[in-house]
Design a protein around this motif. Structure first.
Motif, short mmCIF file in Angstrom:
data_model
loop_
_atom_site.label_atom_id
_atom_site.label_comp_id
_atom_site.label_asym_id
_atom_site.label_seq_id
_atom_site.Cartn_x
_atom_site.Cartn_y
_atom_site.Cartn_z
N ALA A 128 0.82 -1.22 0.00
CA ALA A 128 0.00 0.00 0.00
C ALA A 128 0.85 1.26 0.00
N LYS A 129 2.06 1.19 0.56
CA LYS A 129 2.95 2.35 0.57
C LYS A 129 3.33 2.77 -0.85
N GLU A 130 3.25 1.83 -1.79
CA GLU A 130 3.56 2.13 -3.19
C GLU A 130 2.29 2.19 -4.04
N GLY A 131 1.13 2.24 -3.37
CA GLY A 131 -0.13 2.36 -4.10
C GLY A 131 -0.54 1.09 -4.83
N GLN A 132 -0.14 -0.07 -4.30
CA GLN A 132 -0.47 -1.34 -4.94
C GLN A 132 -1.06 -2.31 -3.92
N PHE A 133 -1.63 -3.42 -4.42
CA PHE A 133 -2.16 -4.44 -3.51
C PHE A 133 -2.21 -5.79 -4.20
N LEU A 134 -2.23 -6.84 -3.38
CA LEU A 134 -2.41 -8.21 -3.86
C LEU A 134 -3.91 -8.48 -3.84
N ALA A 135 -4.48 -8.79 -5.00
CA ALA A 135 -5.94 -8.80 -5.16
C ALA A 135 -6.59 -10.10 -4.70
N ILE A 136 -6.40 -10.43 -3.44
CA ILE A 136 -7.11 -11.54 -2.81
C ILE A 136 -7.55 -11.08 -1.43
N HIS A 160 -13.87 -12.47 -8.26
CA HIS A 160 -14.84 -12.08 -9.30
C HIS A 160 -14.17 -11.23 -10.38
N ARG A 161 -13.30 -10.33 -9.97
CA ARG A 161 -12.64 -9.42 -10.92
C ARG A 161 -11.22 -9.87 -11.27
N TYR A 162 -10.49 -10.41 -10.29
CA TYR A 162 -9.06 -10.62 -10.47
C TYR A 162 -8.65 -12.08 -10.64
N ASN A 163 -9.62 -12.99 -10.67
CA ASN A 163 -9.35 -14.42 -10.81
C ASN A 163 -8.75 -15.00 -9.53
N SER A 164 -8.27 -16.23 -9.62
CA SER A 164 -7.90 -16.99 -8.43
C SER A 164 -6.44 -16.78 -8.04
N VAL A 165 -6.05 -17.37 -6.91
CA VAL A 165 -4.66 -17.31 -6.45
C VAL A 165 -3.73 -17.87 -7.52
N ARG A 166 -4.10 -18.98 -8.10
CA ARG A 166 -3.24 -19.64 -9.09
C ARG A 166 -3.03 -18.78 -10.32
N ASP A 167 -4.00 -17.91 -10.64
CA ASP A 167 -3.87 -17.03 -11.79
C ASP A 167 -2.93 -15.86 -11.51
N MET A 168 -2.75 -15.52 -10.23
CA MET A 168 -1.86 -14.41 -9.88
C MET A 168 -0.46 -14.85 -9.52
N CYS A 169 -0.26 -16.16 -9.40
CA CYS A 169 1.05 -16.70 -9.03
C CYS A 169 1.92 -16.84 -10.28
N LEU A 170 3.02 -16.08 -10.33
CA LEU A 170 3.89 -16.07 -11.51
C LEU A 170 5.08 -17.01 -11.36
N GLY A 171 5.51 -17.24 -10.15
CA GLY A 171 6.67 -18.10 -9.92
C GLY A 171 6.66 -18.66 -8.53
N ILE A 172 7.35 -19.78 -8.35
CA ILE A 172 7.37 -20.42 -7.03
C ILE A 172 8.69 -21.14 -6.82
N THR A 212 8.48 -22.11 -0.44
CA THR A 212 9.41 -21.27 0.32
C THR A 212 9.34 -19.82 -0.11
N SER A 213 9.10 -19.57 -1.39
CA SER A 213 8.91 -18.20 -1.86
C SER A 213 7.97 -18.21 -3.06
N VAL A 214 7.24 -17.11 -3.21
CA VAL A 214 6.22 -17.01 -4.26
C VAL A 214 6.29 -15.63 -4.88
N THR A 215 6.11 -15.57 -6.20
CA THR A 215 6.02 -14.29 -6.91
C THR A 215 4.59 -14.09 -7.40
N PHE A 216 4.02 -12.92 -7.08
CA PHE A 216 2.65 -12.60 -7.47
C PHE A 216 2.62 -11.38 -8.38
N ARG A 217 1.62 -11.33 -9.24
CA ARG A 217 1.30 -10.09 -9.95
C ARG A 217 0.47 -9.21 -9.02
N LEU A 218 0.62 -7.90 -9.17
CA LEU A 218 -0.07 -6.94 -8.32
C LEU A 218 -0.97 -6.04 -9.15
N TYR A 219 -1.77 -5.22 -8.45
CA TYR A 219 -2.65 -4.27 -9.11
C TYR A 219 -2.58 -2.93 -8.38
#
Length: 462
Positions: A128-136, A160-172, A212-219
């Protein structure tokens, strides 16, 4: 030969230090209860709980467990550890809660890479400090970790708008059952490297590996947010749902709530349709006005709520009741929470049928109308035979609508001794509600990842 308890404790104390090993009997009461509730009633308790502080320590701990054939129950903060199928045996519980670093936040690329023990709310504060959020918006959001959210695939209403966790996960990055560290995907949105293991591990409940680590797309955080609540007859709500789904309106959330939930939230009477709009202020106001016009045409009551965050917090308390869950509950009374799915077009009729099944009982039902996924909570359960029959009826209705019903939280006796399918039924049937023909394929996939069956034993396929 299996290690004696004192040998096992000494082995992992040498690796992780005294602070990294906690005897099972010395765990906090809530955590102790959550672990017990995740195991079958005839299972021996784990010897201890491990808290590795680095990915290397986690890898070495799993390698030792693999070498000595110790069965492992992975978790983060254990908020959802007792969801779903019961684990048949666990010698160790391993928590990733100390793996809590934000590794990289690429503001310009709208991506973030975090360790799996990072808390959901802590991550949202950083973003939020950078004006972004993880859409779940997952359940138990105050304590839920990123690894636990991934393992259970819990996205919430924003799906409903941003799809599921698996759709936002870019790397693991994850630790295999033999202790080796594996990676898949990457840290950029447009990435086609390797197998798409992110989708496979999402919702696997710790049976394929430990993230151990996950990469997500943000909005970007929206400029303005409002919630519109429509209440009225089932027929009018069904018409509103159909008209909205085929319109140009773009809600970020669209949930159907049972009349019991609407009443206890103080939002009126009858079934409710909750819509959230989040965008530019002018766009949000325009869309809310269109909903108000539609409500008038269908003789529905309409309320516009400005405090969206407060509403979702109240709904989370109502559906999940975290504080009540952590209290010592009487053995004579408990709650049952189920995840369900059905065709979105059947959601209103499904709510009406649940009203008949749970007549004069305390229950709440929430359905995300875009995906057809939902949560059913039944409170003050005293007769397990009766609730088992009711759950069987609801499951049958969901299946007739092309869906499913899985039991998330329930007394061990309800999950372990199937009162609807016979004592020989498996977790796959009784708890997860799956009777399809893909069982053999799922078992083979799990055996490839965990050939010795050491991770979350029998949670899916007992």
């Amino acid at each position: 030969m299996r290690l004696a308890d004192n040998q096992l404790i000494a082995l992992f104390t040498d690796l992780l230090g005294v602070d990294g090993v906690v005897l099972f009997d010395r765990l906090a009461p809530n955590l102790h209860k959550r672990v017990v509730n995740s195991l079958t009633p005839d299972s021996l308790p784990p010897v201890c709980m491990l808290y590795p502080q680095t990915i290397a320590e986690l890898s070495m701990a799993i390698a030792l467990a693999y070498e000595h054939r110790l069965r492992v129950l992975p978790c983060g903060n254990a908020t959802k550890l007792d969801w779903g199928g019961l684990v048949s045996r666990a010698d160790l519980v391993i928590s990733t809660s100390k793996l809590n670093r934000v590794i990289e936040h690429c503001v310009g690329d709208l991506t973030v890479t975090v360790e799996s023990g990072v808390k959901y709310q802590d991550l949202q504060t950083v973003l939020a400090k950078e004006g972004q959020f993880l859409a779940i918006n997952p359940p138990y959001s105050a304590e839920a970790t990123i690894g636990g959210i991934l393992a259970t695939g819990s996205a919430g209403s924003l799906r409903h708008r941003y799809n599921s966790v698996r759709d936002m996960c870019l790397g693991i990055e994850f630790v295999r059952s033999d202790g080796e560290v594996a990676k898949a995907g990457g840290r950029v949105v447009k990435n086609v490297a390797g197998y798409d293991l992110m989708k496979l591990l999402t919702g696997s409940y710790g049976t394929l590996g430990i993230a151990t680590s996950v990469t997500f797309r943000l909005y970007p955080l929206p400029e303005y947010t409002q919630i519109v609540v429509l209440t009225g007859t089932a027929e009018a709500i069904a018409q509103a749902q159909q008209k909205i789904s085929t319109s140009v309106l773009t809600p970020t959330a669209c949930d159907l709530l049972s009349a019991t939930a609407i009443a206890d939230l103080g939002l009126g009477k009858g079934i409710g349709l909750v819509l959230q709009f989040a965008s530019l202020k002018a766009s949000v106001i325009e869309q809310c006005d269109r909903i108000a016009v539609l409500a008038k045409e269908l003789n529905l009551e309409v309320q516009i709520l400005g405090e969206a965050k407060e509403f979702w917090e109240l709904l989370e308390i109502l559906i999940w009741q975290d504080e009540l869950r952590n209290l010592e509950q009487s053995s004579e009374s408990a709650s049952v929470v189920c995840k369900l799915g059905l065709l979105p077009s059947a959601s209103v009729s499904f709510v009406k049928e649940c009203e008949q099944i749970f007549d004069n009982q305390s229950y709440y039902l929430q359905i995300h109308t875009g995906s057809g996924l939902g949560i059913l909570r039944v409170e003050d359960v005293q007769d397990l035979e009766a609730i088992a029959l009711q759950i069987a009826k609801v499951r049958s209705i969901a299946e007739s609508c092309g869906g499913f019903l899985s039991i998330l939280e329930a007394p061990q006796a309800l999950k372990f001794g199937s009162r609807t399918l016979g004592n020989n039924s498996s977790n796959l049937e009784n708890v997860w509600g799956y009777r399809g023909n893909a069982r053999d394929l799922m078992v083979k996939v799990q055996q490839q990842f965990d050939p010795r069956g050491l991770l979350s034993c029998d949670r899916l396929y007992s």
